[in-house]
Design a protein around this motif. Structure first.
Motif, PDB file in Angstrom:
ATOM      1  N   SER A  78       0.834  -1.194   0.000  1.00 53.36           N
ATOM      2  CA  SER A  78       0.000   0.000   0.000  1.00 53.36           C
ATOM      3  C   SER A  78       0.875   1.254   0.000  1.00 53.36           C
ATOM      4  O   SER A  78       0.659   2.189  -0.780  1.00 53.36           O
ATOM      5  CB  SER A  78      -0.918  -0.016   1.228  1.00 53.36           C
ATOM      6  OG  SER A  78      -1.710   1.139   1.282  1.00 53.36           O
ATOM      7  N   GLY A  79       1.867   1.275   0.864  1.00 51.93           N
ATOM      8  CA  GLY A  79       2.790   2.413   0.906  1.00 51.93           C
ATOM      9  C   GLY A  79       3.541   2.592  -0.394  1.00 51.93           C
ATOM     10  O   GLY A  79       3.719   3.715  -0.876  1.00 51.93           O
ATOM     11  N   LEU A  80       3.965   1.492  -0.996  1.00 56.49           N
ATOM     12  CA  LEU A  80       4.669   1.565  -2.279  1.00 56.49           C
ATOM     13  C   LEU A  80       3.772   2.078  -3.397  1.00 56.49           C
ATOM     14  O   LEU A  80       4.224   2.851  -4.246  1.00 56.49           O
ATOM     15  CB  LEU A  80       5.241   0.197  -2.659  1.00 56.49           C
ATOM     16  CG  LEU A  80       6.525  -0.208  -1.955  1.00 56.49           C
ATOM     17  CD1 LEU A  80       6.845  -1.675  -2.229  1.00 56.49           C
ATOM     18  CD2 LEU A  80       7.678   0.686  -2.383  1.00 56.49           C
ATOM     19  N   ARG A  81       2.500   1.674  -3.388  1.00 57.39           N
ATOM     20  CA  ARG A  81       1.573   2.175  -4.413  1.00 57.39           C
ATOM     21  C   ARG A  81       1.418   3.685  -4.308  1.00 57.39           C
ATOM     22  O   ARG A  81       1.455   4.404  -5.311  1.00 57.39           O
ATOM     23  CB  ARG A  81       0.205   1.498  -4.291  1.00 57.39           C
ATOM     24  CG  ARG A  81       0.144   0.113  -4.882  1.00 57.39           C
ATOM     25  CD  ARG A  81      -1.285  -0.398  -4.970  1.00 57.39           C
ATOM     26  NE  ARG A  81      -1.950  -0.472  -3.670  1.00 57.39           N
ATOM     27  CZ  ARG A  81      -1.907  -1.525  -2.861  1.00 57.39           C
ATOM     28  NH1 ARG A  81      -1.219  -2.606  -3.206  1.00 57.39           N
ATOM     29  NH2 ARG A  81      -2.562  -1.516  -1.713  1.00 57.39           N
ATOM     30  N   VAL A  82       1.256   4.180  -3.090  1.00 59.42           N
ATOM     31  CA  VAL A  82       1.099   5.624  -2.884  1.00 59.42           C
ATOM     32  C   VAL A  82       2.361   6.356  -3.307  1.00 59.42           C
ATOM     33  O   VAL A  82       2.316   7.344  -4.052  1.00 59.42           O
ATOM     34  CB  VAL A  82       0.732   5.929  -1.421  1.00 59.42           C
ATOM     35  CG1 VAL A  82       0.836   7.419  -1.125  1.00 59.42           C
ATOM     36  CG2 VAL A  82      -0.667   5.423  -1.108  1.00 59.42           C
ATOM     37  N   LEU A  83       3.497   5.880  -2.856  1.00 62.52           N
ATOM     38  CA  LEU A  83       4.769   6.522  -3.192  1.00 62.52           C
ATOM     39  C   LEU A  83       5.028   6.488  -4.694  1.00 62.52           C
ATOM     40  O   LEU A  83       5.456   7.485  -5.282  1.00 62.52           O
ATOM     41  CB  LEU A  83       5.915   5.844  -2.431  1.00 62.52           C
ATOM     42  CG  LEU A  83       7.280   6.476  -2.539  1.00 62.52           C
ATOM     43  CD1 LEU A  83       7.269   7.923  -2.036  1.00 62.52           C
ATOM     44  CD2 LEU A  83       8.290   5.657  -1.758  1.00 62.52           C
ATOM     45  N   SER A  84       4.736   5.374  -5.323  1.00 68.39           N
ATOM     46  CA  SER A  84       4.941   5.249  -6.767  1.00 68.39           C
ATOM     47  C   SER A  84       4.055   6.208  -7.545  1.00 68.39           C
ATOM     48  O   SER A  84       4.504   6.863  -8.487  1.00 68.39           O
ATOM     49  CB  SER A  84       4.674   3.816  -7.224  1.00 68.39           C
ATOM     50  OG  SER A  84       5.637   2.950  -6.679  1.00 68.39           O
ATOM     51  N   ALA A  85       2.788   6.297  -7.154  1.00 66.51           N
ATOM     52  CA  ALA A  85       1.876   7.225  -7.842  1.00 66.51           C
ATOM     53  C   ALA A  85       2.357   8.659  -7.687  1.00 66.51           C
ATOM     54  O   ALA A  85       2.302   9.454  -8.624  1.00 66.51           O
ATOM     55  CB  ALA A  85       0.467   7.076  -7.280  1.00 66.51           C
ATOM     56  N   PRO A 102      -7.777   1.721   0.545  1.00 67.07           N
ATOM     57  CA  PRO A 102      -8.910   1.505   1.444  1.00 67.07           C
ATOM     58  C   PRO A 102      -8.599   1.684   2.932  1.00 67.07           C
ATOM     59  O   PRO A 102      -9.486   1.958   3.721  1.00 67.07           O
ATOM     60  CB  PRO A 102      -9.325   0.060   1.148  1.00 67.07           C
ATOM     61  CG  PRO A 102      -8.108  -0.581   0.595  1.00 67.07           C
ATOM     62  CD  PRO A 102      -7.342   0.508  -0.109  1.00 67.07           C
ATOM     63  N   ASP A 103      -7.347   1.555   3.323  1.00 63.18           N
ATOM     64  CA  ASP A 103      -7.001   1.596   4.747  1.00 63.18           C
ATOM     65  C   ASP A 103      -5.849   2.569   4.977  1.00 63.18           C
ATOM     66  O   ASP A 103      -4.689   2.270   4.668  1.00 63.18           O
ATOM     67  CB  ASP A 103      -6.624   0.189   5.213  1.00 63.18           C
ATOM     68  CG  ASP A 103      -6.400   0.100   6.710  1.00 63.18           C
ATOM     69  OD1 ASP A 103      -6.065   1.117   7.343  1.00 63.18           O
ATOM     70  OD2 ASP A 103      -6.543  -1.011   7.249  1.00 63.18           O
ATOM     71  N   VAL A 134      -1.468   2.467   4.900  1.00 59.81           N
ATOM     72  CA  VAL A 134      -0.620   3.385   4.142  1.00 59.81           C
ATOM     73  C   VAL A 134       0.469   3.953   5.050  1.00 59.81           C
ATOM     74  O   VAL A 134       1.643   3.992   4.676  1.00 59.81           O
ATOM     75  CB  VAL A 134      -1.447   4.528   3.513  1.00 59.81           C
ATOM     76  CG1 VAL A 134      -0.540   5.564   2.875  1.00 59.81           C
ATOM     77  CG2 VAL A 134      -2.415   3.983   2.483  1.00 59.81           C
ATOM     78  N   VAL A 135       0.083   4.372   6.243  1.00 58.40           N
ATOM     79  CA  VAL A 135       1.055   4.957   7.179  1.00 58.40           C
ATOM     80  C   VAL A 135       2.138   3.937   7.530  1.00 58.40           C
ATOM     81  O   VAL A 135       3.335   4.241   7.468  1.00 58.40           O
ATOM     82  CB  VAL A 135       0.352   5.476   8.455  1.00 58.40           C
ATOM     83  CG1 VAL A 135       1.360   5.855   9.521  1.00 58.40           C
ATOM     84  CG2 VAL A 135      -0.543   6.655   8.119  1.00 58.40           C
ATOM     85  N   VAL A 136       1.731   2.740   7.883  1.00 55.87           N
ATOM     86  CA  VAL A 136       2.700   1.694   8.225  1.00 55.87           C
ATOM     87  C   VAL A 136       3.566   1.359   7.015  1.00 55.87           C
ATOM     88  O   VAL A 136       4.788   1.219   7.124  1.00 55.87           O
ATOM     89  CB  VAL A 136       1.983   0.427   8.756  1.00 55.87           C
ATOM     90  CG1 VAL A 136       2.951  -0.740   8.885  1.00 55.87           C
ATOM     91  CG2 VAL A 136       1.319   0.728  10.086  1.00 55.87           C
ATOM     92  N   GLY A 137       2.938   1.286   5.856  1.00 50.16           N
ATOM     93  CA  GLY A 137       3.677   0.967   4.633  1.00 50.16           C
ATOM     94  C   GLY A 137       4.688   2.041   4.283  1.00 50.16           C
ATOM     95  O   GLY A 137       5.833   1.738   3.941  1.00 50.16           O
ATOM     96  N   LEU A 138       4.282   3.315   4.359  1.00 47.91           N
ATOM     97  CA  LEU A 138       5.224   4.398   4.049  1.00 47.91           C
ATOM     98  C   LEU A 138       6.367   4.438   5.047  1.00 47.91           C
ATOM     99  O   LEU A 138       7.520   4.685   4.680  1.00 47.91           O
ATOM    100  CB  LEU A 138       4.487   5.741   4.004  1.00 47.91           C
ATOM    101  CG  LEU A 138       3.563   5.947   2.813  1.00 47.91           C
ATOM    102  CD1 LEU A 138       2.759   7.226   2.973  1.00 47.91           C
ATOM    103  CD2 LEU A 138       4.351   5.965   1.510  1.00 47.91           C
ATOM    104  N   ALA A 139       6.058   4.209   6.310  1.00 46.26           N
ATOM    105  CA  ALA A 139       7.121   4.189   7.320  1.00 46.26           C
ATOM    106  C   ALA A 139       8.104   3.053   7.053  1.00 46.26           C
ATOM    107  O   ALA A 139       9.327   3.229   7.158  1.00 46.26           O
ATOM    108  CB  ALA A 139       6.515   4.060   8.718  1.00 46.26           C
ATOM    109  N   THR A 140       7.584   1.897   6.681  1.00 44.98           N
ATOM    110  CA  THR A 140       8.450   0.753   6.389  1.00 44.98           C
ATOM    111  C   THR A 140       9.298   1.009   5.157  1.00 44.98           C
ATOM    112  O   THR A 140      10.501   0.720   5.147  1.00 44.98           O
ATOM    113  CB  THR A 140       7.605  -0.525   6.206  1.00 44.98           C
ATOM    114  OG1 THR A 140       6.795  -0.718   7.369  1.00 44.98           O
ATOM    115  CG2 THR A 140       8.486  -1.737   5.982  1.00 44.98           C
ATOM    116  N   VAL A 141       8.690   1.568   4.124  1.00 46.92           N
ATOM    117  CA  VAL A 141       9.441   1.887   2.905  1.00 46.92           C
ATOM    118  C   VAL A 141      10.530   2.919   3.217  1.00 46.92           C
ATOM    119  O   VAL A 141      11.669   2.780   2.761  1.00 46.92           O
ATOM    120  CB  VAL A 141       8.496   2.381   1.792  1.00 46.92           C
ATOM    121  CG1 VAL A 141       9.272   2.970   0.626  1.00 46.92           C
ATOM    122  CG2 VAL A 141       7.595   1.243   1.318  1.00 46.92           C
ATOM    123  N   ALA A 142      10.210   3.925   4.014  1.00 47.68           N
ATOM    124  CA  ALA A 142      11.213   4.925   4.392  1.00 47.68           C
ATOM    125  C   ALA A 142      12.368   4.266   5.137  1.00 47.68           C
ATOM    126  O   ALA A 142      13.538   4.583   4.901  1.00 47.68           O
ATOM    127  CB  ALA A 142      10.574   6.015   5.253  1.00 47.68           C
TER     128      ALA A 142
END
Length: 98
Positions: free
Chosen positions: A18-25, A45-46, A50-58
């Motif tokens: 989810s985080g990667l999709r947001v960052l990629s877009a 949807p959640d 997204v927050v957890v995903g972006l933090a993990t990607v960072a």
């Protein structure tokens, strides 16, 4: 990690994707990155994922950059923080009024 063993749980994986999709877009947008970010966030949807995903990607990016540059993750994040401060205040008036 042995063969067949997953790196993270399925829930964690969904968050990262989810985080990667947001960052990629956001990074693919050439015309209006802020609108692209807003759209990407609306499509997920959640928001918690997204927050957890972006933090993990960072964190993963900080790990990669640390390994590449020979510094620690902490130093990478401190440099990033300093860059954010520099960018925020470089173009702003010195009056202190907002």
């Amino acid at each position: 990690m042995s063969a067949g063993q997953r790196w993270v749980s399925d829930a964690q994986y969904r968050c990262i994707r989810s985080g990667l999709r947001v960052l990629s877009a956001w990074t693919r947008s050439t015309r209006d990155p802020e609108a692209a970010l807003a759209r990407a966030l609306r499509y997920e949807p959640d928001g918690g994922q997204v927050v957890v995903g972006l933090a993990t990607v960072a964190r993963l990016l900080a790990m990669e950059l640390a390994a590449t540059t020979g510094v620690t993750e902490r130093e990478v994040l401190e440099r990033t923080g300093a860059t954010v401060e520099q960018l925020q205040y470089a173009a702003s008036p010195k009056s202190g009024a907002e």
